[in-house]
Write a protein that holds these residues in place. Structure first.
Motif, PDB file in Angstrom:
ATOM      1  N   VAL A 224       0.874  -1.183   0.000  1.00  0.00           N
ATOM      2  CA  VAL A 224       0.000   0.000   0.000  1.00  0.00           C
ATOM      3  C   VAL A 224       0.906   1.228   0.000  1.00  0.00           C
ATOM      4  O   VAL A 224       1.563   1.525   0.997  1.00  0.00           O
ATOM      5  CB  VAL A 224      -0.929   0.001   1.225  1.00  0.00           C
ATOM      6  N   ASN A 225       0.943   1.928  -1.124  1.00  0.00           N
ATOM      7  CA  ASN A 225       1.864   3.047  -1.278  1.00  0.00           C
ATOM      8  C   ASN A 225       1.123   4.377  -1.224  1.00  0.00           C
ATOM      9  O   ASN A 225       0.433   4.748  -2.171  1.00  0.00           O
ATOM     10  CB  ASN A 225       2.610   2.938  -2.614  1.00  0.00           C
ATOM     11  N   ASP A 226       1.241   5.075  -0.126  1.00  0.00           N
ATOM     12  CA  ASP A 226       0.737   6.436   0.008  1.00  0.00           C
ATOM     13  C   ASP A 226       1.891   7.375   0.364  1.00  0.00           C
ATOM     14  O   ASP A 226       1.696   8.372   1.069  1.00  0.00           O
ATOM     15  CB  ASP A 226      -0.354   6.505   1.083  1.00  0.00           C
ATOM     16  N   LEU A 227       3.068   7.059  -0.146  1.00  0.00           N
ATOM     17  CA  LEU A 227       4.260   7.804   0.243  1.00  0.00           C
ATOM     18  C   LEU A 227       4.924   8.514  -0.925  1.00  0.00           C
ATOM     19  O   LEU A 227       5.008   9.738  -0.963  1.00  0.00           O
ATOM     20  CB  LEU A 227       5.249   6.867   0.937  1.00  0.00           C
ATOM     21  N   ILE A 228       5.392   7.742  -1.931  1.00  0.00           N
ATOM     22  CA  ILE A 228       6.199   8.320  -2.998  1.00  0.00           C
ATOM     23  C   ILE A 228       6.205   7.360  -4.179  1.00  0.00           C
ATOM     24  O   ILE A 228       6.055   6.146  -4.011  1.00  0.00           O
ATOM     25  CB  ILE A 228       7.643   8.585  -2.502  1.00  0.00           C
ATOM     26  N   LEU A 282       3.583  12.513   1.912  1.00  0.00           N
ATOM     27  CA  LEU A 282       4.412  13.697   1.778  1.00  0.00           C
ATOM     28  C   LEU A 282       3.548  14.943   1.666  1.00  0.00           C
ATOM     29  O   LEU A 282       3.088  15.306   0.591  1.00  0.00           O
ATOM     30  CB  LEU A 282       5.311  13.569   0.530  1.00  0.00           C
ATOM     31  N   MET A 283       3.320  15.604   2.784  1.00  0.00           N
ATOM     32  CA  MET A 283       2.412  16.738   2.787  1.00  0.00           C
ATOM     33  C   MET A 283       2.995  17.942   2.049  1.00  0.00           C
ATOM     34  O   MET A 283       2.264  18.807   1.592  1.00  0.00           O
ATOM     35  CB  MET A 283       2.082  17.124   4.228  1.00  0.00           C
ATOM     36  N   THR A 284       4.324  18.015   1.931  1.00  0.00           N
ATOM     37  CA  THR A 284       4.927  19.187   1.311  1.00  0.00           C
ATOM     38  C   THR A 284       5.268  18.971  -0.144  1.00  0.00           C
ATOM     39  O   THR A 284       5.800  19.847  -0.798  1.00  0.00           O
ATOM     40  CB  THR A 284       6.219  19.563   2.051  1.00  0.00           C
ATOM     41  N   GLN A 285       4.985  17.808  -0.680  1.00  0.00           N
ATOM     42  CA  GLN A 285       5.358  17.524  -2.062  1.00  0.00           C
ATOM     43  C   GLN A 285       4.270  18.019  -3.011  1.00  0.00           C
ATOM     44  O   GLN A 285       3.102  17.708  -2.857  1.00  0.00           O
ATOM     45  CB  GLN A 285       5.558  16.015  -2.257  1.00  0.00           C
ATOM     46  N   THR A 286       4.639  18.808  -4.005  1.00  0.00           N
ATOM     47  CA  THR A 286       3.714  19.302  -5.007  1.00  0.00           C
ATOM     48  C   THR A 286       3.992  18.595  -6.317  1.00  0.00           C
ATOM     49  O   THR A 286       5.120  18.602  -6.809  1.00  0.00           O
ATOM     50  CB  THR A 286       3.873  20.814  -5.194  1.00  0.00           C
ATOM     51  N   ALA A 287       2.979  17.994  -6.908  1.00  0.00           N
ATOM     52  CA  ALA A 287       3.169  17.225  -8.131  1.00  0.00           C
ATOM     53  C   ALA A 287       3.443  18.151  -9.300  1.00  0.00           C
ATOM     54  O   ALA A 287       2.796  19.181  -9.473  1.00  0.00           O
ATOM     55  CB  ALA A 287       1.935  16.377  -8.417  1.00  0.00           C
ATOM     56  N   SER A 288       4.414  17.801 -10.116  1.00  0.00           N
ATOM     57  CA  SER A 288       4.698  18.539 -11.332  1.00  0.00           C
ATOM     58  C   SER A 288       3.951  17.928 -12.497  1.00  0.00           C
ATOM     59  O   SER A 288       3.541  16.770 -12.449  1.00  0.00           O
ATOM     60  CB  SER A 288       6.203  18.528 -11.624  1.00  0.00           C
ATOM     61  N   TYR A 289       3.800  18.706 -13.560  1.00  0.00           N
ATOM     62  CA  TYR A 289       3.129  18.195 -14.750  1.00  0.00           C
ATOM     63  C   TYR A 289       4.124  17.384 -15.556  1.00  0.00           C
ATOM     64  O   TYR A 289       5.103  17.911 -16.096  1.00  0.00           O
ATOM     65  CB  TYR A 289       2.574  19.348 -15.589  1.00  0.00           C
ATOM     66  N   THR A 290       3.937  16.089 -15.608  1.00  0.00           N
ATOM     67  CA  THR A 290       4.824  15.193 -16.336  1.00  0.00           C
ATOM     68  C   THR A 290       3.992  14.250 -17.170  1.00  0.00           C
ATOM     69  O   THR A 290       2.837  13.957 -16.850  1.00  0.00           O
ATOM     70  CB  THR A 290       5.703  14.360 -15.381  1.00  0.00           C
ATOM     71  N   PRO A 291       4.536  13.718 -18.270  1.00  0.00           N
ATOM     72  CA  PRO A 291       3.784  12.775 -19.099  1.00  0.00           C
ATOM     73  C   PRO A 291       3.404  11.548 -18.306  1.00  0.00           C
ATOM     74  O   PRO A 291       4.165  11.064 -17.472  1.00  0.00           O
ATOM     75  CB  PRO A 291       4.768  12.445 -20.233  1.00  0.00           C
ATOM     76  N   LEU A 321       5.514   1.356  -8.628  1.00  0.00           N
ATOM     77  CA  LEU A 321       4.245   1.560  -7.930  1.00  0.00           C
ATOM     78  C   LEU A 321       4.104   3.046  -7.625  1.00  0.00           C
ATOM     79  O   LEU A 321       4.872   3.605  -6.849  1.00  0.00           O
ATOM     80  CB  LEU A 321       4.218   0.739  -6.636  1.00  0.00           C
ATOM     81  N   LYS A 322       3.118   3.683  -8.255  1.00  0.00           N
ATOM     82  CA  LYS A 322       2.903   5.109  -8.050  1.00  0.00           C
ATOM     83  C   LYS A 322       2.277   5.366  -6.678  1.00  0.00           C
ATOM     84  O   LYS A 322       1.612   4.499  -6.108  1.00  0.00           O
ATOM     85  CB  LYS A 322       1.998   5.677  -9.145  1.00  0.00           C
ATOM     86  N   LYS A 323       2.486   6.567  -6.193  1.00  0.00           N
ATOM     87  CA  LYS A 323       1.830   6.976  -4.957  1.00  0.00           C
ATOM     88  C   LYS A 323       0.320   6.899  -5.132  1.00  0.00           C
ATOM     89  O   LYS A 323      -0.233   7.398  -6.109  1.00  0.00           O
ATOM     90  CB  LYS A 323       2.248   8.397  -4.590  1.00  0.00           C
ATOM     91  N   GLY A 324      -0.350   6.241  -4.189  1.00  0.00           N
ATOM     92  CA  GLY A 324      -1.790   6.039  -4.272  1.00  0.00           C
ATOM     93  C   GLY A 324      -2.175   4.693  -4.836  1.00  0.00           C
ATOM     94  O   GLY A 324      -3.344   4.302  -4.764  1.00  0.00           O
TER      95      GLY A 324
END
Length: 548
Positions: A224-228, A282-291, A321-324
């Motif tokens: 269960v990945n809710d981290l990175i 990661l509460m401080t991580q902001t997702a960037s726009y990536t393909p 494994l993507k976050k979420g």
């Protein structure tokens, strides 16, 4: 003709801003390895090549929220870390244009047509979008007749002539870490390690019994990945109980509002590790726009588990494994011996004197607890595998048909565990107890007590068509005097009597008087019998206690 120089100047200004951005060399460290614990903590190793033009300064674009004292930066290949500094930076990031305002920003310098309602349209070269002020955001358009300002609130639709821009640059505040590094060469790498909550693995077992003493056991893991995000990383799944002395306290490098209180560490309740184990991402991580069309790097590969000090580790290579996201992978399979055992634990009943003082509702509840006792069918499994069993749900099947879901408990290699599966409906049981004698005014330490003598019986009937082995335990208040049919008895110490497995539900209804522990105790009677089909047996015991 006048719009072309203006458009060129606007693009040039944008390019200059991007080039002058002091944080343009910020990079993201990919996860090289992650060690996952069942309580939701993860030990993360993130690493990347040291940029050749870093000039001793590397900016990391993502800020973790590590457990206090677990964040450690490092460098390899002849490089060494001088310092790590966390702070906030204003940066430009590319995002998908999803609102009318963002679409307008993405198409500055192009001919646009604006639908402003009431069958009115405005067309022209979109030359600027001034910053928001008290009057709201406006779009500045220029045509042959002049320049016009249109409030964004009036715009219902935007038509763009030519290539449509769907990506916008916006200013954002980022939490970043700046590493100061000395030395390094072509093979130099920089990285960070830390412990953080947000990645959990959940084991489960699939047990197929053959009815003849052999069980095929399969084990799988749900990650269960809710981290990175993970891309081809190695994930180590740990069996065992780690100790993080400062769990629940964030390291200051995280730039969070919570200030660590070192003095609280000793009083931290480890049971809270299981609360919200998936929510501390990661509460401080902001997702960037990536393909989003990147192909996975391959299938996970499970390696042979190995012992690591007090823990047992299952390495899983090449995990993407993507976050979420969640992932299930088979871990191992093996065969172990088992045998069918039937167990009956007779609930400890309160003294008669206490029962008389119970209120009506408590009398009903006590009757419910003591009535209709059940014999339980368990699988006694001997762990002859190369690894320990871990606490997990266990699905039990026979000949492809489900029997039950049990609760596997931690069992070291070479040890035996009981996996309870069902109530044995074909093995019936009845219990009884009654007072046989009462001696008045017995003196103990110059105090007067009544000595109450009790006798009880457990009646068993095997209605199955096969012999059964039954283990019977009866716990009583007081001192055991006698058991029949080669049974055994012992006095329990207070710790064992107070354990969750022995303590009945009514235990907290009564304020135990001090003299109870001086002159009484908790007795346990036990028998192991083998019953033939249709056989009936009775197991008796005698005990006494003192009462004031």
């Amino acid at each position: 003709m006048k719009t072309i120089p203006l458009l060129f100047a606007l693009c040039l200004a944008t390019a200059v801003v991007a080039q002058d951005d002091p944080t343009a060399n910020a990079q993201s460290l990919s996860v090289k390895e992650l060690t996952a614990f069942k309580d939701g903590h993860a030990y993360v190793v993130r690493e990347a090549a040291l940029p050749a033009d870093a000039n001793g300064r590397v900016l990391l674009d993502e800020l973790p929220v590590p457990v206090l004292g677990t964040f450690w930066p490092y460098a390899t290949g002849g490089a060494s870390v001088v310092s790590a500094k966390a702070g906030q930076k204003e940066v430009k990031v590319k995002l998908p244009a999803t609102t009318l305002l963002q679409i307008a920003k993405a198409n500055v310098g192009k001919i646009v047509t604006l639908d402003v309602g009431k069958d009115e349209v405005v067309a022209g070269l979109l030359v600027a979008i001034p910053a928001r002020d008290a009057e709201g955001t406006i779009l500045v358009l220029r045509d042959n007749s002049g320049t016009r300002a249109v409030p964004i609130q009036r715009v219902r639709d935007i038509i763009v002539s030519g290539k449509f821009g769907d990506v916008v640059e916006e200013q954002q505040t980022r939490n970043r870490i700046e590493l100061r590094v000395n030395g390094g060469g072509a093979q130099a790498k920089v990285g960070v390690i830390y412990v953080q909550k947000g990645f959990r693995w959940i084991p489960s077992y699939h047990i197929e019994i053959d009815g003849s003493g052999k069980a095929q056991v399969k084990m799988q893991a749900t990650m269960v990945n809710d981290l990175i995000d993970l891309d081809g990383a190695t994930v180590n799944l740990v069996v065992g109980v780690p100790k993080f002395a400062f769990a629940g306290m964030r390291d200051p490098i995280a730039l969070q509002d919570q200030t660590p209180q070192v003095a609280m560490a000793q009083g931290y309740n480890n049971a809270s590790l299981f609360n919200n184990v998936l929510g501390n991402s990661l509460m401080t991580q902001t997702a960037s726009y990536t393909p989003q069309n990147a192909e996975p790097s391959g299938d996970p590969a499970i390696e042979q588990g190995e012992v690591s000090e007090d823990l047992f580790v299952f390495p899983v290579r090449n995990v993407t494994l993507k976050k979420g996201e969640r992932m299930i992978v088979p871990i191992t399979s093996f065969e172990v011996p088992y045998r069918d055992v039937y167990r009956f634990d007779s609930a400890m009943a309160p003294p008669m004197e206490h029962r008389r003082n119970l209120q009506d509702q408590r009398v009903i509840e006590l009757a419910r607890q003591l009535a209709a006792p059940k014999v339980r069918h368990v699988l006694r499994i001997e762990n002859k595998s190369d690894m320990p069993f871990t606490t997990a749900p266990a699905l039990v099947l026979s000949k492809g048909r489900i029997l039950a879901q049990g609760h596997m408990k931690y069992t070291s290699r070479g040890a035996t565990t009981d996996l309870e599966i069902n109530t044995a409906i074909d093995v019936r049981v009845e219990t009884e107890e009654h007072e046989t004698n009462r001696e008045i005014n017995v003196r103990l330490n110059n105090d007067k007590y009544n000595r109450i003598e009790m006798t009880g019986a457990i009646k068993l009937i095997n209605a199955k068509s096969t012999p059964v082995e039954i283990e019977v335990v009866r716990r009583v208040l007081g001192h055991v005097d006698e058991v029949d049919r080669d049974g055994k008895h012992q006095q329990l110490d207070l710790v064992k009597a107070w354990s969750d497995s022995a303590r009945p539900e009514w235990w907290s209804w009564w304020s135990w008087p001090y003299w109870w522990f001086q002159h009484n105790g908790f007795g346990e009677c036990s028998w192991t019998v083998t019953m033939k089909p249709g056989e009936k047996i009775e197991l008796g015991a005698k005990w006494h206690y003192f009462w004031r």
